[in-house]
Design a protein around this motif. Sequence first.
Motif, PDB file in Angstrom:
ATOM      1  N   GLU A  20       0.854  -1.197   0.000  1.00  0.00           N
ATOM      2  CA  GLU A  20       0.000   0.000   0.000  1.00  0.00           C
ATOM      3  C   GLU A  20       0.888   1.245   0.000  1.00  0.00           C
ATOM      4  OE1 GLU A  20      -3.884   1.669   0.151  1.00  0.00           O
ATOM      5  OE2 GLU A  20      -3.426  -0.462   0.242  1.00  0.00           O
ATOM      6  N   PRO A  21       0.729   2.147  -0.997  1.00  0.00           N
ATOM      7  CA  PRO A  21       1.550   3.355  -1.013  1.00  0.00           C
ATOM      8  C   PRO A  21       1.075   4.368   0.031  1.00  0.00           C
ATOM      9  CG  PRO A  21       0.058   3.363  -2.878  1.00  0.00           C
ATOM     10  CD  PRO A  21      -0.132   2.052  -2.161  1.00  0.00           C
ATOM     11  N   ASP A  22       1.879   5.359   0.242  1.00  0.00           N
ATOM     12  CA  ASP A  22       1.513   6.471   1.123  1.00  0.00           C
ATOM     13  C   ASP A  22       0.191   7.047   0.607  1.00  0.00           C
ATOM     14  OD1 ASP A  22       1.252   9.089   2.239  1.00  0.00           O
ATOM     15  OD2 ASP A  22       3.412   9.191   2.536  1.00  0.00           O
ATOM     16  N   PRO A  23      -0.786   7.266   1.479  1.00  0.00           N
ATOM     17  CA  PRO A  23      -2.088   7.779   1.023  1.00  0.00           C
ATOM     18  C   PRO A  23      -1.987   9.095   0.249  1.00  0.00           C
ATOM     19  CG  PRO A  23      -2.230   7.079   3.305  1.00  0.00           C
ATOM     20  CD  PRO A  23      -0.790   6.973   2.906  1.00  0.00           C
ATOM     21  N   ARG A  24      -0.976   9.905   0.542  1.00  0.00           N
ATOM     22  CA  ARG A  24      -0.825  11.165  -0.188  1.00  0.00           C
ATOM     23  C   ARG A  24      -0.574  10.922  -1.666  1.00  0.00           C
ATOM     24  NH1 ARG A  24       3.756  13.558   3.543  1.00  0.00           N
ATOM     25  NH2 ARG A  24       4.292  11.374   3.327  1.00  0.00           N
ATOM     26  N   PHE A  25       0.175   9.856  -1.993  1.00  0.00           N
ATOM     27  CA  PHE A  25       0.450   9.554  -3.392  1.00  0.00           C
ATOM     28  C   PHE A  25      -0.793   9.025  -4.088  1.00  0.00           C
ATOM     29  CE2 PHE A  25       4.821   8.738  -1.558  1.00  0.00           C
ATOM     30  CZ  PHE A  25       5.270  10.016  -1.827  1.00  0.00           C
ATOM     31  N   THR A  26      -1.545   8.204  -3.385  1.00  0.00           N
ATOM     32  CA  THR A  26      -2.796   7.698  -3.948  1.00  0.00           C
ATOM     33  C   THR A  26      -3.770   8.840  -4.199  1.00  0.00           C
ATOM     34  OG1 THR A  26      -2.527   5.545  -2.918  1.00  0.00           O
ATOM     35  CG2 THR A  26      -4.756   6.166  -3.512  1.00  0.00           C
ATOM     36  N   LEU A  27      -3.849   9.778  -3.260  1.00  0.00           N
ATOM     37  CA  LEU A  27      -4.750  10.922  -3.439  1.00  0.00           C
ATOM     38  C   LEU A  27      -4.267  11.842  -4.560  1.00  0.00           C
ATOM     39  CD1 LEU A  27      -5.553  11.664   0.304  1.00  0.00           C
ATOM     40  CD2 LEU A  27      -7.068  10.642  -1.410  1.00  0.00           C
ATOM     41  N   ALA A  28      -2.956  11.990  -4.707  1.00  0.00           N
ATOM     42  CA  ALA A  28      -2.428  12.790  -5.814  1.00  0.00           C
ATOM     43  C   ALA A  28      -2.756  12.130  -7.145  1.00  0.00           C
ATOM     44  CB  ALA A  28      -0.918  12.971  -5.664  1.00  0.00           C
ATOM     45  N   ASN A  29      -2.663  10.804  -7.197  1.00  0.00           N
ATOM     46  CA  ASN A  29      -3.024  10.076  -8.410  1.00  0.00           C
ATOM     47  C   ASN A  29      -4.503  10.289  -8.731  1.00  0.00           C
ATOM     48  OD1 ASN A  29      -2.733   8.283 -10.591  1.00  0.00           O
ATOM     49  ND2 ASN A  29      -3.179   6.504  -9.328  1.00  0.00           N
ATOM     50  N   GLU A  30      -5.332  10.286  -7.706  1.00  0.00           N
ATOM     51  CA  GLU A  30      -6.763  10.515  -7.903  1.00  0.00           C
ATOM     52  C   GLU A  30      -7.028  11.933  -8.412  1.00  0.00           C
ATOM     53  OE1 GLU A  30     -10.560  10.926  -4.997  1.00  0.00           O
ATOM     54  OE2 GLU A  30      -9.339   9.128  -4.730  1.00  0.00           O
ATOM     55  N   ARG A  31      -6.317  12.916  -7.869  1.00  0.00           N
ATOM     56  CA  ARG A  31      -6.499  14.301  -8.340  1.00  0.00           C
ATOM     57  C   ARG A  31      -6.086  14.435  -9.802  1.00  0.00           C
ATOM     58  NH1 ARG A  31      -4.505  15.282  -3.221  1.00  0.00           N
ATOM     59  NH2 ARG A  31      -2.406  15.694  -4.023  1.00  0.00           N
ATOM     60  N   THR A  32      -5.025  13.747 -10.184  1.00  0.00           N
ATOM     61  CA  THR A  32      -4.595  13.773 -11.587  1.00  0.00           C
ATOM     62  C   THR A  32      -5.662  13.141 -12.469  1.00  0.00           C
ATOM     63  OG1 THR A  32      -2.290  13.654 -10.890  1.00  0.00           O
ATOM     64  CG2 THR A  32      -2.767  13.086 -13.178  1.00  0.00           C
ATOM     65  N   PHE A  33      -6.217  12.027 -12.036  1.00  0.00           N
ATOM     66  CA  PHE A  33      -7.311  11.381 -12.771  1.00  0.00           C
ATOM     67  C   PHE A  33      -8.469  12.363 -12.962  1.00  0.00           C
ATOM     68  CE2 PHE A  33     -11.477   9.367 -12.121  1.00  0.00           C
ATOM     69  CZ  PHE A  33     -11.577   8.647 -13.301  1.00  0.00           C
ATOM     70  N   LEU A  34      -8.841  13.058 -11.884  1.00  0.00           N
ATOM     71  CA  LEU A  34      -9.952  14.010 -11.970  1.00  0.00           C
ATOM     72  C   LEU A  34      -9.630  15.175 -12.908  1.00  0.00           C
ATOM     73  CD1 LEU A  34     -11.074  13.969  -8.250  1.00  0.00           C
ATOM     74  CD2 LEU A  34     -12.256  12.935 -10.204  1.00  0.00           C
ATOM     75  N   ALA A  35      -8.379  15.592 -12.949  1.00  0.00           N
ATOM     76  CA  ALA A  35      -7.988  16.655 -13.878  1.00  0.00           C
ATOM     77  C   ALA A  35      -8.140  16.194 -15.331  1.00  0.00           C
ATOM     78  CB  ALA A  35      -6.548  17.092 -13.609  1.00  0.00           C
ATOM     79  N   TRP A  36      -7.751  14.950 -15.601  1.00  0.00           N
ATOM     80  CA  TRP A  36      -7.939  14.401 -16.956  1.00  0.00           C
ATOM     81  C   TRP A  36      -9.434  14.321 -17.289  1.00  0.00           C
ATOM     82  CZ3 TRP A  36      -4.266  14.004 -20.461  1.00  0.00           C
ATOM     83  CH2 TRP A  36      -2.936  13.807 -20.073  1.00  0.00           C
ATOM     84  N   ILE A  37     -10.243  13.940 -16.324  1.00  0.00           N
ATOM     85  CA  ILE A  37     -11.686  13.850 -16.557  1.00  0.00           C
ATOM     86  C   ILE A  37     -12.275  15.230 -16.816  1.00  0.00           C
ATOM     87  CG2 ILE A  37     -13.902  13.291 -15.446  1.00  0.00           C
ATOM     88  CD1 ILE A  37     -12.406  10.846 -16.547  1.00  0.00           C
ATOM     89  N   ARG A  38     -11.830  16.246 -16.079  1.00  0.00           N
ATOM     90  CA  ARG A  38     -12.311  17.617 -16.345  1.00  0.00           C
ATOM     91  C   ARG A  38     -11.945  18.055 -17.752  1.00  0.00           C
ATOM     92  NH1 ARG A  38     -10.591  18.394 -11.066  1.00  0.00           N
ATOM     93  NH2 ARG A  38      -8.603  19.250 -11.759  1.00  0.00           N
ATOM     94  N   THR A  39     -10.753  17.695 -18.196  1.00  0.00           N
ATOM     95  CA  THR A  39     -10.341  18.030 -19.558  1.00  0.00           C
ATOM     96  C   THR A  39     -11.223  17.299 -20.569  1.00  0.00           C
ATOM     97  OG1 THR A  39      -8.083  18.360 -18.779  1.00  0.00           O
ATOM     98  CG2 THR A  39      -8.389  18.083 -21.152  1.00  0.00           C
ATOM     99  N   ALA A  40     -11.531  16.043 -20.307  1.00  0.00           N
ATOM    100  CA  ALA A  40     -12.420  15.297 -21.202  1.00  0.00           C
ATOM    101  C   ALA A  40     -13.802  15.941 -21.255  1.00  0.00           C
ATOM    102  CB  ALA A  40     -12.530  13.837 -20.747  1.00  0.00           C
ATOM    103  N   LEU A  41     -14.305  16.395 -20.125  1.00  0.00           N
ATOM    104  CA  LEU A  41     -15.605  17.070 -20.105  1.00  0.00           C
ATOM    105  C   LEU A  41     -15.559  18.388 -20.883  1.00  0.00           C
ATOM    106  CD1 LEU A  41     -16.717  16.396 -16.431  1.00  0.00           C
ATOM    107  CD2 LEU A  41     -17.756  15.481 -18.516  1.00  0.00           C
ATOM    108  N   ALA A  42     -14.441  19.107 -20.788  1.00  0.00           N
ATOM    109  CA  ALA A  42     -14.292  20.355 -21.552  1.00  0.00           C
ATOM    110  C   ALA A  42     -14.283  20.067 -23.048  1.00  0.00           C
ATOM    111  CB  ALA A  42     -13.020  21.078 -21.134  1.00  0.00           C
TER     112      ALA A  42
END
Length: 126
Positions: A20-42
């Motif tokens: 299990e990685p440090d939760p901060r890295f997992t959350l950063a990965n999730e934020r990056t995913f959400l940024a890609w999704i926002r771009t897809a929505l745009a």
Amino acid sequence: MADRERRHSRSARLLGGGIEPDPRFTLANERTFLAWIRTALALLAGGIAVEAFTPDTFIPPVRAALAVVLLVLALLLAVSAGVRWLRVERAMRRQAPLPLPLLVPVLAVGGALVAAAVLVGVLIGR
């Protein structure tokens, strides 16, 4: 089976084990995913806007082609965002190098082509 055991077996199947990685890295990965999704929505909104609001700017085949390119880019980006999230999560768990985002060149070229077509359409339309 307890909830914790179900989650563990599901994550082991999906993420392929590792630690299990440090939760901060997992959350950063999730934020990056959400940024890609926002771009897809745009891109999705842009494709709809081109089709709906530019009948005087582009002839119908060009307008449809621009809209389709934007919509296809949105689709590819949304799918690749999920795949990338999973690949990065697996790499972090295995302490391996992070994978390159393969869609970035496609998105850059597609976005540049659409921007150039819109620029030409606007300049010719004046």
